[in-house]
Design a protein around this motif. Sequence first.
Motif, short mmCIF file in Angstrom:
data_model
loop_
_atom_site.label_atom_id
_atom_site.label_comp_id
_atom_site.label_asym_id
_atom_site.label_seq_id
_atom_site.Cartn_x
_atom_site.Cartn_y
_atom_site.Cartn_z
N PHE A 196 -2.31 -3.27 10.75
CA PHE A 196 -1.27 -4.08 10.13
C PHE A 196 -1.64 -4.41 8.68
O PHE A 196 -0.83 -4.26 7.77
CB PHE A 196 -1.07 -5.37 10.97
N ASP A 197 -2.89 -4.84 8.46
CA ASP A 197 -3.37 -5.12 7.09
C ASP A 197 -3.31 -3.85 6.25
O ASP A 197 -2.89 -3.87 5.09
CB ASP A 197 -4.84 -5.59 7.11
N GLY A 225 -3.51 -3.12 -4.19
CA GLY A 225 -2.74 -4.25 -3.66
C GLY A 225 -3.56 -5.42 -3.13
O GLY A 225 -3.01 -6.35 -2.57
N ASP A 273 -0.47 -1.18 -1.02
CA ASP A 273 0.54 -0.44 -1.78
C ASP A 273 0.25 1.05 -1.70
O ASP A 273 -0.89 1.47 -1.88
CB ASP A 273 0.52 -0.88 -3.26
N ILE A 319 -8.80 -6.20 4.78
CA ILE A 319 -8.26 -5.17 5.69
C ILE A 319 -9.10 -5.16 6.97
O ILE A 319 -10.24 -4.69 6.96
CB ILE A 319 -8.29 -3.76 5.03
N LYS A 357 -1.45 -1.21 6.53
CA LYS A 357 -0.09 -0.76 6.19
C LYS A 357 0.50 -1.57 5.04
O LYS A 357 1.43 -1.14 4.38
CB LYS A 357 0.81 -0.84 7.43
N LYS A 358 -0.04 -2.77 4.83
CA LYS A 358 0.49 -3.61 3.74
C LYS A 358 -0.04 -3.23 2.36
O LYS A 358 0.44 -3.73 1.35
CB LYS A 358 0.19 -5.09 4.04
N LYS A 360 -6.88 -11.58 0.65
CA LYS A 360 -6.51 -10.76 1.81
C LYS A 360 -7.61 -9.73 2.05
O LYS A 360 -8.24 -9.25 1.11
CB LYS A 360 -5.19 -10.02 1.53
#
Length: 342
Positions: free
Chosen positions: A104-105, A83, A110, A100, A107-108, A98
């Motif tokens: 929060f990052d 992702g 995939d 990590i 969990k986003k 993006k």
Amino acid sequence: MKNDLLLKAARGENINRYPVWLMRQAGRILPEYRAVRNSLDGFKSLVKNPDLCCEVTIQPVDILDVDAAIIFSDILVVPEAMGLNYEMIEKKGPWFEKTIRSEFDFKKLDSNIDINDRLGYVFEAIKKTKKELNQRVPLIGFAGAPWTIFCYMVDGQGSKTFSESRKLLYQNPILAHDLLNEITNTTIQYLKGQIHNGVDIVQIFDSWAGILPKNQYEEFSMPYLEKICNAINEVPKTIFCKGAFSSIKNICLLNCETVGLDWTMNIPVVRTIVGEKKTLQGNLDPCLLYASSKNIEKETQKLLDSLSSKRHILNLGHGVYPDTNPENVKTFIKTIKNYEIN
Ligand code: CP3
């Protein structure tokens, strides 16, 4: 297979000469690669084009006469499958929009991805290449080590220090382990997919192994390498941990057939550690290929003469540098191919 020297050497079977290939042989140095690359609008268009991946994978076999092909792809297809989209910026290298840096990052990302859906283009390239190679030489599959992939996912680009990644190990080790676990699970599925589609051997590149202190390398990289080694039993495995000489004894205990050595590492010392239990791969200085052909021959010969075991695969100590003259690579390869063991 017509020439299976690489697989024989990896398994510790008898060979009458040492096999040779070069890390990063596909793509970096051949004008024939440039021609294919320039016909498209970027690196990623090539990586996602199975026909052209097949073509550039086989170029070094035809032109340089190496004993193996390595599938043309990149280690960064794995974070993308999870992702995190990347771009390959001309003359600069990879860039991730993006990164990590927090839960929060993380969990986003995939989860529960379908590997065939996300990385089917690599599997397609492998299938085509196997067919096209027609059993001439083995096909090497590969992936980045979880720690090296972590570095790109956290820092978001190449770096001399990867200090964002190293910061995370100190500030949030739990998140670091969670991310490393996710990368490991995807990597295992990815390698199994490559094997299912035909690769004969796999190599794990831990290109950024050398930036961690020994204790952190053994906490944040090695357990994940171990998990991968234990999950893959279908084909021989090569583990290449660049710069991790301080952990070499433990690396040699991993459940793999071959240990890759960079050019700063000492072959006789590692041979004393592993005896005949492992194959070693490497480790001439990539910069030797800037020398005169006479010196390339001399230094290659010297390395060959120094080997005390047949369990060896000749290679450089890291990827071939982009401005290397292919003629010098040919000199290196010829010297090895003309060398008879005993
Ligand atoms: O061995 C091979 O030739 C097969 C193909 C292969 C590529 N990348 C193609 C590529 C392999 C095995 C890799 C591995 C890879 N990719 C590693 C681990 C090996 C190592 O060298 O340490 C790493 C760290 C990457 C990440 C990456 N990909 C970077 C930092 C860059 C930019 C700089 C560079 O190395 O060229 C890439 C781009 C890349 N991957 C190119 C190729 C042929 C150059 C892209 C182009 O044609 O413009």
